[in-house]
Enzyme design. Structure first.
Site, mmCIF file in Angstrom:
data_model
loop_
_atom_site.group_PDB
_atom_site.id
_atom_site.type_symbol
_atom_site.label_atom_id
_atom_site.label_comp_id
_atom_site.label_asym_id
_atom_site.label_seq_id
_atom_site.Cartn_x
_atom_site.Cartn_y
_atom_site.Cartn_z
ATOM 1 N N CYS A 208 32.625 49.132 66.895
ATOM 2 C CA CYS A 208 34.018 51.070 66.422
ATOM 3 C C CYS A 208 34.783 50.527 67.998
ATOM 4 C CB CYS A 208 33.555 52.104 66.719
ATOM 5 S SG CYS A 208 31.790 52.606 65.304
ATOM 6 N N GLU A 242 33.968 44.991 62.395
ATOM 7 C CA GLU A 242 33.336 45.807 61.006
ATOM 8 C C GLU A 242 34.629 46.255 59.946
ATOM 9 O OE1 GLU A 242 29.666 46.988 62.705
ATOM 10 O OE2 GLU A 242 29.897 48.752 60.803
HETATM 11 N N1 ACO Z 1 51.070 56.333 64.825
HETATM 12 C C1 ACO Z 1 51.688 54.705 64.675
HETATM 13 N N2 ACO Z 1 51.179 53.422 64.558
HETATM 14 C C2 ACO Z 1 50.233 54.045 64.928
HETATM 15 C C3 ACO Z 1 49.487 54.892 65.618
HETATM 16 C C4 ACO Z 1 50.200 56.113 65.376
HETATM 17 N N3 ACO Z 1 49.811 57.540 65.833
HETATM 18 N N4 ACO Z 1 48.026 54.585 67.290
HETATM 19 C C5 ACO Z 1 48.353 53.755 67.174
HETATM 20 N N5 ACO Z 1 49.604 52.481 66.291
HETATM 21 C C6 ACO Z 1 50.330 51.719 65.473
HETATM 22 C C7 ACO Z 1 51.180 50.992 66.028
HETATM 23 O O1 ACO Z 1 51.362 48.984 66.017
HETATM 24 C C8 ACO Z 1 50.254 50.496 67.303
HETATM 25 O O2 ACO Z 1 51.709 49.559 68.372
HETATM 26 P P1 ACO Z 1 52.943 49.368 68.974
HETATM 27 O O3 ACO Z 1 52.656 50.689 69.470
HETATM 28 O O4 ACO Z 1 53.160 48.663 69.576
HETATM 29 O O5 ACO Z 1 53.580 50.130 68.105
HETATM 30 C C9 ACO Z 1 48.994 49.844 67.396
HETATM 31 O O6 ACO Z 1 48.591 50.516 66.650
HETATM 32 C C10 ACO Z 1 48.473 49.854 68.864
HETATM 33 O O7 ACO Z 1 48.842 50.564 69.950
HETATM 34 P P2 ACO Z 1 47.747 50.454 70.990
HETATM 35 O O8 ACO Z 1 48.584 51.351 72.193
HETATM 36 O O9 ACO Z 1 47.423 49.353 71.587
HETATM 37 O O10 ACO Z 1 46.618 51.263 70.275
HETATM 38 P P3 ACO Z 1 45.856 52.725 70.771
HETATM 39 O O11 ACO Z 1 45.109 52.508 72.607
HETATM 40 O O12 ACO Z 1 46.452 54.123 70.037
HETATM 41 O O13 ACO Z 1 44.136 52.418 69.699
HETATM 42 C C11 ACO Z 1 43.496 53.209 67.901
HETATM 43 C C12 ACO Z 1 44.201 51.686 68.948
HETATM 44 C C13 ACO Z 1 42.347 52.381 68.962
HETATM 45 C C14 ACO Z 1 43.175 52.220 66.414
HETATM 46 C C15 ACO Z 1 42.847 54.179 68.203
HETATM 47 O O14 ACO Z 1 44.283 54.687 67.675
HETATM 48 C C16 ACO Z 1 41.745 55.111 68.024
HETATM 49 O O15 ACO Z 1 40.947 55.183 69.139
HETATM 50 N N6 ACO Z 1 42.081 55.437 66.939
HETATM 51 C C17 ACO Z 1 40.846 56.747 66.765
HETATM 52 C C18 ACO Z 1 39.563 56.151 66.410
HETATM 53 C C19 ACO Z 1 39.673 54.794 64.909
HETATM 54 O O16 ACO Z 1 39.955 55.118 63.913
HETATM 55 N N7 ACO Z 1 39.236 53.723 65.455
HETATM 56 C C20 ACO Z 1 39.431 52.204 64.672
HETATM 57 C C21 ACO Z 1 37.894 52.598 63.370
HETATM 58 S S1 ACO Z 1 37.708 50.975 62.549
HETATM 59 C C22 ACO Z 1 36.684 49.987 64.246
HETATM 60 O O17 ACO Z 1 36.007 50.462 65.265
HETATM 61 C C23 ACO Z 1 35.934 48.756 63.246
#
Ligand code: ACO
Ligand code: ZN
Length: 342
Positions: A208, A242
């Site tokens: 995760c 995963e």
């Molecule tokens: N809207 C659109 N695109 C988004 C958004 C958003 N709200 N958030 C992230 N992205 C995309 C963009 O492409 C972004 O890159 P960019 O800013 O250069 O365009 C890219 O994802 C990643 O951006 P980061 O800033 O590096 O990532 P962030 O720190 O926001 O973390 C994460 C990404 C971990 C997926 C976060 O959104 C999160 O914690 N989400 C909730 C939990 C989740 O869904 N986790 C993944 C589950 S799957 C698994 O765990 C295997």
């Protein structure tokens, strides 16, 4: 679903309600009644059980119950954060809309005064475990779920508030948690984390991943992803996250994979195979293939996949792949794989 919330009666515009009761509305009313009934039943039977112990009917009830968000906000360090999803806190916490977390040991409480009292005696200033990376104000801590069960469980409760996964992990013993912190003179403040199975048969290198909402979209997610692959490189293995990936998870991974692979293709002279790309990056061959296929950079010729790398096309894709995220400085990573420690 992230925007779901309960509304008060005053917030409903009852004047605009149509009086004709059609079948659909009746269905909804029945399902509402069901949900309340199910909720009570589930309250009695606890939600804190692994899915494997539930029969099909109970599983359905469990799914209905967990559709509804239970905790609306949390306080964590200097942030008040709106939650996104249900999380299976112990039943005694289910009547509180807001929970107060100690940002260091992640213990949670129902009242602010309890937290204030806790903060006076809690002597942690960073996650329990080993600091395995420090660069500037960024630190990564490795927490062994077996040695720090309460912390591991607290982290899972917290993370579930932002993760829409159906399965719940309680066996924290089997996991290592990599907690990313921004550090200052008050301590190391959690920004996000990823978990990793100590032994994965499916070559998962990440279970995760979460960036806490106040820190999202600043490149920490890609840092965590890059970090998970750096660990895989040190293990001499390829890895993959995963499944299933969430929408935001997929976007972040796609962005990361695209950037890493196209950077190599741009610099590389001559032929390169998917196997070579995989060896260089620790990205699993299937993920390389799907990434390049989705960018239409793969052609199938004479029974073989061929990568087509026109520099102009690569640049266009790179631009579209978003920012690079915070860099992992590998020289600052001091870590030995889990197996070697035991
Ligand atoms: N809207 C659109 N695109 C988004 C958004 C958003 N709200 N958030 C992230 N992205 C995309 C963009 O492409 C972004 O890159 P960019 O800013 O250069 O365009 C890219 O994802 C990643 O951006 P980061 O800033 O590096 O990532 P962030 O720190 O926001 O973390 C994460 C990404 C971990 C997926 C976060 O959104 C999160 O914690 N989400 C909730 C939990 C989740 O869904 N986790 C993944 C589950 S799957 C698994 O765990 C295997
Ligand atoms: Zn504490």
């Amino acid at each position: 679903m992230r925007l779901d919330e309960w509304v008060k009666l005053e917030q409903l515009d009852l004047d605009s309600v149509e009086t004709v009761v059609d079948e659909k509305v009746e269905d909804k009313v029945t399902s509402l009644k069901m949900t309340r009934h199910q909720k009570r039943k589930i309250d009695e039977t606890h939600v804190e059980v692994g899915h494997e112990e539930l029969d099909a009917a109970s599983l359905h009830e469990h799914e209905e119950f967990t559709k509804v968000k239970n905790i609306a906000t949390i306080e964590l360090g200097r942030y008040e954060i709106e939650t996104w999803y249900f999380s299976p806190f112990p039943p005694e916490y289910n009547d509180s809309l807001k929970l107060y977390f100690c940002e260091f040991c992640l213990n949670f409480m129902k009242r602010k005064e309890q937290l204030q009292r806790h903060m006076r005696k809690c002597d942690l200033k960073h996650p329990p475990g080993d600091e395995i990376y420090r660069s500037g104000t960024l630190s990564m801590f490795e927490v062994d779920g077996k040695k720090n069960k309460v912390y591991g469980r607290n982290l899972c409760y917290l993370a579930k508030l932002f993760l829409d996964h159906k399965t719940l992990y309680y066996d924290v013993d089997l996991f290592l948690f990599y907690v990313l912190c921004e550090c200052d003179d008050r301590g190391c403040h959690m920004v996000g984390y990823f978990s990793k199975e100590k032994h994965s048969e499916e070559s998962y290198n990440l279970a995760c991943i979460l960036t806490l909402p106040p820190y999202q979209r600043k490149g920490y997610g890609k840092f965590l992803i890059a970090f998970s692959y750096e660990l895989s490189k040190k293990e001499g293995k390829v890895g993959t996250p995963e499944r299933p990936l969430s929408d935001l998870g997929l976007l972040s991974y796609r962005g990361y994979w695209t950037r890493v692979l196209l950077d190599i293709l741009k610099k590389h002279k001559g032929n390169i195979s998917i196997k070579e790309l995989s060896d260089m990056t620790a990205i699993k061959a299937e993920d390389i293939l799907t990434t390049l296929q989705s960018l239409e950079l793969i052609q199938y010729r004479k029974g073989q996949h061929v990568i087509c790398a026109d520099p102009k096309v690569l640049d266009r894709h790179l631009k579209a792949a978003g920012r690079g995220g915070l860099e992992v400085d590998v020289s600052k990573l001091i870590w030995t794989p889990y197996k070697e420690q035991s």
